[in-house]
Motif scaffolding. Structure first.
Motif, PDB file in Angstrom:
ATOM      1  N   PHE A 159       0.815  -1.217   0.000  1.00 15.07           N
ATOM      2  CA  PHE A 159       0.000   0.000   0.000  1.00 15.07           C
ATOM      3  C   PHE A 159       0.848   1.266   0.000  1.00 15.07           C
ATOM      4  O   PHE A 159       0.339   2.352  -0.236  1.00 15.07           O
ATOM      5  N   LEU A 166      -7.171  -4.396  -5.028  1.00 17.38           N
ATOM      6  CA  LEU A 166      -8.551  -4.698  -5.396  1.00 17.38           C
ATOM      7  C   LEU A 166      -8.826  -4.352  -6.853  1.00 17.38           C
ATOM      8  O   LEU A 166      -9.563  -5.041  -7.554  1.00 17.38           O
ATOM      9  N   LEU A 169      -7.591  -7.166  -9.084  1.00 14.53           N
ATOM     10  CA  LEU A 169      -8.488  -8.311  -9.105  1.00 14.53           C
ATOM     11  C   LEU A 169      -9.714  -7.985  -9.955  1.00 14.53           C
ATOM     12  O   LEU A 169     -10.195  -8.803 -10.735  1.00 14.53           O
ATOM     13  N   ASP A 170     -10.180  -6.772  -9.800  1.00 10.87           N
ATOM     14  CA  ASP A 170     -11.339  -6.340 -10.570  1.00 10.87           C
ATOM     15  C   ASP A 170     -11.027  -6.378 -12.066  1.00 10.87           C
ATOM     16  O   ASP A 170     -11.854  -6.755 -12.890  1.00 10.87           O
ATOM     17  N   TYR A 173     -11.487  -9.550 -14.080  1.00  6.65           N
ATOM     18  CA  TYR A 173     -12.830  -9.857 -14.551  1.00  6.65           C
ATOM     19  C   TYR A 173     -13.079  -9.344 -15.966  1.00  6.65           C
ATOM     20  O   TYR A 173     -14.028  -9.743 -16.611  1.00  6.65           O
ATOM     21  N   VAL A 180     -12.684 -16.020  -7.382  1.00  2.00           N
ATOM     22  CA  VAL A 180     -11.598 -15.505  -6.544  1.00  2.00           C
ATOM     23  C   VAL A 180     -11.774 -16.004  -5.103  1.00  2.00           C
ATOM     24  O   VAL A 180     -12.876 -16.009  -4.576  1.00  2.00           O
ATOM     25  N   PHE A 181     -10.689 -16.453  -4.512  1.00  2.00           N
ATOM     26  CA  PHE A 181     -10.712 -16.853  -3.107  1.00  2.00           C
ATOM     27  C   PHE A 181      -9.726 -15.986  -2.335  1.00  2.00           C
ATOM     28  O   PHE A 181      -8.526 -16.022  -2.592  1.00  2.00           O
ATOM     29  N   ALA A 182     -10.257 -15.219  -1.391  1.00  2.00           N
ATOM     30  CA  ALA A 182      -9.375 -14.405  -0.560  1.00  2.00           C
ATOM     31  C   ALA A 182      -9.010 -15.202   0.683  1.00  2.00           C
ATOM     32  O   ALA A 182      -9.833 -15.925   1.231  1.00  2.00           O
ATOM     33  N   PHE A 184      -7.428 -14.951   4.567  1.00  2.00           N
ATOM     34  CA  PHE A 184      -7.124 -14.004   5.636  1.00  2.00           C
ATOM     35  C   PHE A 184      -6.317 -14.631   6.771  1.00  2.00           C
ATOM     36  O   PHE A 184      -6.168 -14.025   7.819  1.00  2.00           O
ATOM     37  N   TRP A 202      -4.537 -14.037  -2.361  1.00  2.00           N
ATOM     38  CA  TRP A 202      -5.653 -14.564  -3.135  1.00  2.00           C
ATOM     39  C   TRP A 202      -5.253 -15.762  -3.999  1.00  2.00           C
ATOM     40  O   TRP A 202      -4.124 -15.849  -4.473  1.00  2.00           O
TER      41      TRP A 202
ATOM     42  N   ILE B  63      -8.657  -2.741   1.397  1.00  2.00           N
ATOM     43  CA  ILE B  63      -8.278  -3.971   2.089  1.00  2.00           C
ATOM     44  C   ILE B  63      -7.959  -3.718   3.553  1.00  2.00           C
ATOM     45  O   ILE B  63      -8.306  -4.501   4.425  1.00  2.00           O
ATOM     46  N   LEU B  96     -16.653  -4.385  -6.290  1.00  2.00           N
ATOM     47  CA  LEU B  96     -15.222  -4.458  -6.020  1.00  2.00           C
ATOM     48  C   LEU B  96     -14.926  -5.479  -4.909  1.00  2.00           C
ATOM     49  O   LEU B  96     -13.991  -6.264  -5.004  1.00  2.00           O
ATOM     50  N   ASN B  98     -16.917  -7.988  -3.982  1.00  2.00           N
ATOM     51  CA  ASN B  98     -17.251  -9.331  -4.457  1.00  2.00           C
ATOM     52  C   ASN B  98     -16.145  -9.888  -5.340  1.00  2.00           C
ATOM     53  O   ASN B  98     -15.751 -11.039  -5.209  1.00  2.00           O
ATOM     54  N   HIS B  99     -15.662  -9.039  -6.231  1.00  2.00           N
ATOM     55  CA  HIS B  99     -14.639  -9.496  -7.159  1.00  2.00           C
ATOM     56  C   HIS B  99     -13.342  -9.895  -6.452  1.00  2.00           C
ATOM     57  O   HIS B  99     -12.549 -10.642  -6.986  1.00  2.00           O
ATOM     58  N   SER B 100     -13.113  -9.368  -5.283  1.00  2.00           N
ATOM     59  CA  SER B 100     -11.890  -9.725  -4.581  1.00  2.00           C
ATOM     60  C   SER B 100     -12.188 -10.690  -3.432  1.00  2.00           C
ATOM     61  O   SER B 100     -11.320 -10.974  -2.622  1.00  2.00           O
ATOM     62  N   ASP B 101     -13.464 -11.130  -3.364  1.00  2.00           N
ATOM     63  CA  ASP B 101     -13.873 -12.105  -2.348  1.00  2.00           C
ATOM     64  C   ASP B 101     -13.688 -11.559  -0.931  1.00  2.00           C
ATOM     65  O   ASP B 101     -13.442 -12.305  -0.003  1.00  2.00           O
ATOM     66  N   LEU B 102     -13.787 -10.236  -0.779  1.00  2.00           N
ATOM     67  CA  LEU B 102     -13.630  -9.655   0.556  1.00  2.00           C
ATOM     68  C   LEU B 102     -14.968  -9.502   1.260  1.00  2.00           C
ATOM     69  O   LEU B 102     -15.026  -9.318   2.469  1.00  2.00           O
ATOM     70  N   LYS B 104     -17.068 -11.498   2.071  1.00  2.00           N
ATOM     71  CA  LYS B 104     -17.411 -12.536   3.052  1.00  2.00           C
ATOM     72  C   LYS B 104     -17.066 -12.125   4.488  1.00  2.00           C
ATOM     73  O   LYS B 104     -17.616 -12.676   5.437  1.00  2.00           O
TER      74      LYS B 104
END
Lengths: 682, 107, 121
Positions: A159, A166, A169-170, A173, A180-182, A184, A202, B63, B96, B98-102, B104
């Motif tokens: 950062f 993000l 990742l966008d 698409y 996509v699986f994040a 944590f 990810w 994030i 945004l 959803n597309h990065s699966d955040l 959840k």
């Protein structure tokens, strides 16, 4: 783009001159680092700009020079006389390229090759840099969708330079379908969390017809700031296989990362039996909207204005040819042919309207310059002015917009300089200290009106009148309406500013504005109230190239009078229009000034007994134009006139009639303005 | 700098005996802004048993903010606290996340 | 609310093309003619993105990027630089100075917007 191109040419000329200066200086100071930097920078700009604005030969040529000077800059190459000779010769050549990038003469090509060779030799001689082998990219198969597994773990300090993963990742698409699986599991508990760090990573499944390079491109800015793995896992769209996706999702939820080998196992397990065939039911069960293969559909494209001009020309030709065809069909009385011709007519009209629509540009495109002018100039004059635009989406023919910018800038300058008062005066008058200039654009029938209103001092008719008398424009005892007085400011040699400031009083007056506007068939009106402000309205045609006109005949020639100005048509006796010294005619009990065009065009007096008087209107004035014969209405495609007619100010263009004869288009505004001047002087 | 501001309201429940807090967060929920709010949020989380986050009028989410929420959830779970969310987001932000699966994390 | 983008380039034509493209996309454009000139915007002005050239007189792009990063308010805003070189050394230098990404000249508007979308929404 042309506008930018011209600007580039200006700039490139500066750059080349600067380059030349620096080269001459460096001859005596070969070690001067700053000079080398200056040379390099000039070359660099020429190369970059050249490529952007379509000067590819220039760009490529400069690129080689730049390579050479990059070596100089790095100290690997010394400034020698030979080097400078070649460079200076190259500079001359660059000037030529700027004017002729296509190398369209043999001499030029020879010179170009020679110089390029010399530069290459200089580079090669002292530097055995291996030439890079550029391999052609293999043609990719567009239709073939493949599936990829991507592991993306940003560095924890990702950062710090403003990167937002993000968005990346966008962006994936846009390449195809994604899952996509994040993860944590690396996020610490709250006592230990460092908010500025990235803990998330990810795993992505992507089905796309793009190649791996397109995927790498998504991550290009962060290549060195992340762990990135891209593996092809299937040569079909794996995301359509619900069983596979479900299985992977389950594991992703339970444990940390799934990993490529595990995913490949799952694919093998589930796809051996039913590969990519998915039943319709399953398709419907899948969540979300239908998969879009690619989201980045191009919604607009940029086309060079040259191409548009060509299109417009062709459409004009078509309209003309079509008129000829209609004429022929009518004469032939072949009913089948007539039906076809009617269809063609309909189609060409649609095509015409469509093509015209394409070249329409919103008024908005001019606004930045206006905003800038108001800001800069009001600051310079210590005035507080706000500029507001309404109806900026109103569209006009691009050529009109182009010709409109300068007059509008001038008008705005006038508003700022003479119109809006200083804050002190405004507050004394009880007005808000901040002045306001409003630009309003709107459609009115087949016209577009552009209004510029300021809430400034307004124009004092008495001052105008006195000035006009003083300048000998009107007689002392002339009786003029307020409107007529205001219109005086559009006459040449009129400038009301008491002190000529360098802003608007530089000789270019409202007469020039009016003339420029009438070149695009624009009409200006002025309204003003003392202390309330001034409103200037410009009425413009939507398009320049086709007008509806009235076809008339004088002697053996045809003329077109724009239908928009035609009022009534009267027949009158021949003697009513000749030998009239006051040039006035009474029609229907009303008196009109008139022009007998035969006389005006230095033609012999007509022999017919009856003449046609066409009453054309202009603001509140009506003027009769006398012609031999009115033929009928006609759609005229305007063509610009050759040099022959350049001085013929009352003719604005020509058009070709259905039978191939040429008709001249009259500019009634010019006729009227000429008439008005005569009136004031009499 | 209106847009770069985070807006936070911490409202403890007024019911007697109930250890509950609503944390309402608005505007800019990003690295630019949450650093200053982090401690306030954590303090409330530690103090109450039930924590309800309400995200409203969100201009921006990134994030770092999602990670903070995840971390809070993780810690709260260990301490037997309840965390819930009441989320209103624009379509752009939803997509945004959803597309990065955040997204959840916000359940 | 439209976003503010600061564009820094000594070439007027590039500035105009970039401004034109960005304004078309609905962004608000601020303009600096070189690094030194652009410093005046680092006065609290809200900036969402900076696009800067590298080769410029007075203050080059690298130095300008360093200046931006040294200012608290702007230390994490995205910065793209314009470059014609595919030379990795320049890219690395700019990235190290704190740039987020780059745009390779020559570019078509779609390419500019493509790069921009990687760092700003």
């Amino acid at each position: 783009m042309d506008k930018f191109r011209n600007k580039f040419i200006e700039e490139a000329t500066d750059n080349i001159n600067d380059l030349e200066d620096a080269l001459l200086l460096i001859e005596n100071n070969p070690e001067d680092k700053e000079l080398i930097e200056r040379i390099f920078r000039a070359m660099h700009s020429l190369k970059g700009g050249g490529a952007m604005f379509g000067f590819n030969t220039l760009s490529e040529f400069t690129h080689h020079l730049e390579t050479l000077y990059d070596l100089v800059r790095e100290g690997k190459y010394k400034i020698t006389k030979r080097l400078l000779d070649v460079t200076l010769a190259s500079v001359d050549h660059m000037k030529t390229l700027l004017a002729n990038d296509d190398l369209d003469s043999a001499d030029l090509r020879t010179k170009h090759t020679e110089l390029s060779l010399q530069i290459r030799k200089l580079i090669d001689n002292d530097n055995d840099e291996k030439q890079k082998v550029v391999t052609e990219k293999p043609q990719k198969d567009q239709s073939k969708v493949k599936s990829y597994y991507i592991y993306f773990e940003p560095d924890s300090d990702i950062f710090s330079d403003g990167t937002n993963p993000l968005f990346l990742l966008d962006e994936l698409y846009t390449l195809g379908e994604c899952k996509v699986f994040a993860h944590f599991n690396k996020v610490p508990e709250i006592e230990e969390i460092d908010i500025t760090k990235c803990y998330t990573y990810w795993e992505i499944l992507l089905a796309t017809s793009e190649d791996v390079n397109a995927i790498t491109d998504v991550f290009i800015f962060v290549e060195d700031q992340c762990k990135l793995e891209i593996n092809e896992i299937a040569d079909y769209d794996i995301i359509q296989n619900i069983e596979v996706i479900n299985q992977i999702s389950k594991i992703a939820e339970e444990k940390t990362d799934v990993g490529v080998s595990e995913i490949q196992k799952i694919i093998k397990k589930f796809s051996s039996s039913k590969k990519q065939s998915v039943s319709l039911d399953e398709m419907i069960k899948m969540k979300g909207p239908l998969p879009s293969v690619k989201e980045n559909v191009i919604s607009s494209i940029r086309v060079s204005s040259k191409k548009l001009d060509q299109l417009m020309n062709l459409v004009s030709e078509l309209v003309t040819t079509q008129a000829r065809l209609s004429l022929y069909a009518e004469q032939s009385a072949d009913s089948e042919l007539l039906t076809i011709v009617e269809d063609v007519q309909k189609l060409s009209r649609q095509l015409r309207d469509n093509a015209f629509d394409i070249v329409l540009v919103p008024v908005e495109t001019m606004l930045t310059r206006f905003q800038r002018l108001v800001r800069d100039l009001s600051k310079e004059l210590n005035k507080d002015i706000v500029f507001v635009a309404e109806g900026a989406e109103t569209e006009l023919d691009k050529t009109i917009i182009e010709s409109l910018t300068d007059p509008l800038l001038h008008i705005l300058r006038n508003c700022i300089d003479h119109g809006i008062e200083s804050p002190e005066i405004r507050s004394k008058l009880g007005k808000p200290t901040q002045g306001k200039i409003i630009l309003k654009a709107f459609y009115s029938g087949t016209n577009v009106h552009i209004q510029i209103h300021d809430d400034g001092a307004g124009i004092d008719p008495e001052k105008i009148r006195n000035k006009a008398i003083q300048k000998g424009i009107i007689k002392k005892d002339a009786t003029l309406s307020k409107k007529e007085i205001l219109d005086l400011v559009f006459l040449s040699g009129f400038s009301t500013a008491e002190n000529v400031t360098d802003v608007s009083g530089r000789g270019v007056g409202m007469d020039v504005v009016k003339r420029k506007l009438s070149e695009i068939r624009g009409v200006v009106e002025l309204e003003s109230e003392i202390n309330d402000g001034t409103t200037l309205t410009i009425k413009l045609p939507l398009t320049l190239s086709i007008i509806d006109g009235l076809l008339v005949k004088i002697a053996n020639s045809f003329y077109i009078i724009p239908l928009s100005v035609v009022g009534k048509i009267y027949a009158t006796d021949h003697e009513n229009v000749v030998n009239k010294y006051n040039n006035l005619i009474v029609l229907d009990g009303e008196q009109f000034p008139f022009y007998y065009l035969r006389e005006e065009f230095d033609l012999p007096e007509g022999e017919q007994e009856s003449e046609q008087v066409i009453v054309v209107s202009y603001e509140d004035r009506k003027i009769g134009i006398v012609v031999d014969e009115v033929v009928g209405e006609s759609q005229a495609v305007l063509k610009s006139l050759g040099k022959m007619y350049k001085n013929q100010e009352i003719i604005s263009g020509a058009t070709i009639l259905g039978d191939g004869t040429v008709a001249l288009v009259m500019d009634t505004n010019k006729i009227i303005s000429k008439f008005s001047q005569d009136k004031f002087n009499s | 700098m209106k847009t770069k501001d985070i807006n936070i309201q911490i409202k403890p429940s007024k019911k007697k005996g109930e250890s509950k807090v609503s944390i309402i967060l608005e505007n800019e929920l990003t690295i630019f802004s949450i650093e200053s709010m982090k401690d306030k949020i954590i303090e409330s989380v530690m103090k109450y048993d039930q924590i309800e986050f309400a995200l409203k009028n969100v201009n921006n989410i990134d994030i770092t903010f999602i990670q903070l929420l995840y971390s809070i959830k993780k810690t709260a779970e260990e301490l037997n606290k309840k965390v819930s969310f009441d989320v209103e987001l624009s379509d752009d932000i939803k997509s945004l996340l959803n597309h990065s699966d955040l997204s959840k994390v916000l359940i | 609310m439209s976003k503010n983008i600061l564009i820094v380039d000594d070439s007027e034509s590039i500035r105009e093309v970039v401004s034109f493209t960005l304004e078309n996309e609905g962004y608000n454009v601020l303009v600096g003619v070189d690094g030194k000139d652009a410093l005046r915007f680092l006065d609290g002005t809200h900036i969402d993105l900076i696009i800067t050239d590298l080769h410029m007189p007075n203050m080059n792009g690298i130095e300008f990027i360093r200046n931006v990063r040294a200012t608290d308010q702007y230390k994490r805003i995205p910065i793209l630089f314009l470059t014609t070189e595919s030379q990795t050394s320049k890219k690395m230098e700019a990235k190290e100075a704190g740039a987020t990404g780059w745009i390779i000249k020559p570019f078509v508007p779609a390419k500019l917007i493509g790069a921009l979308k990687k760092v700003l929404r």
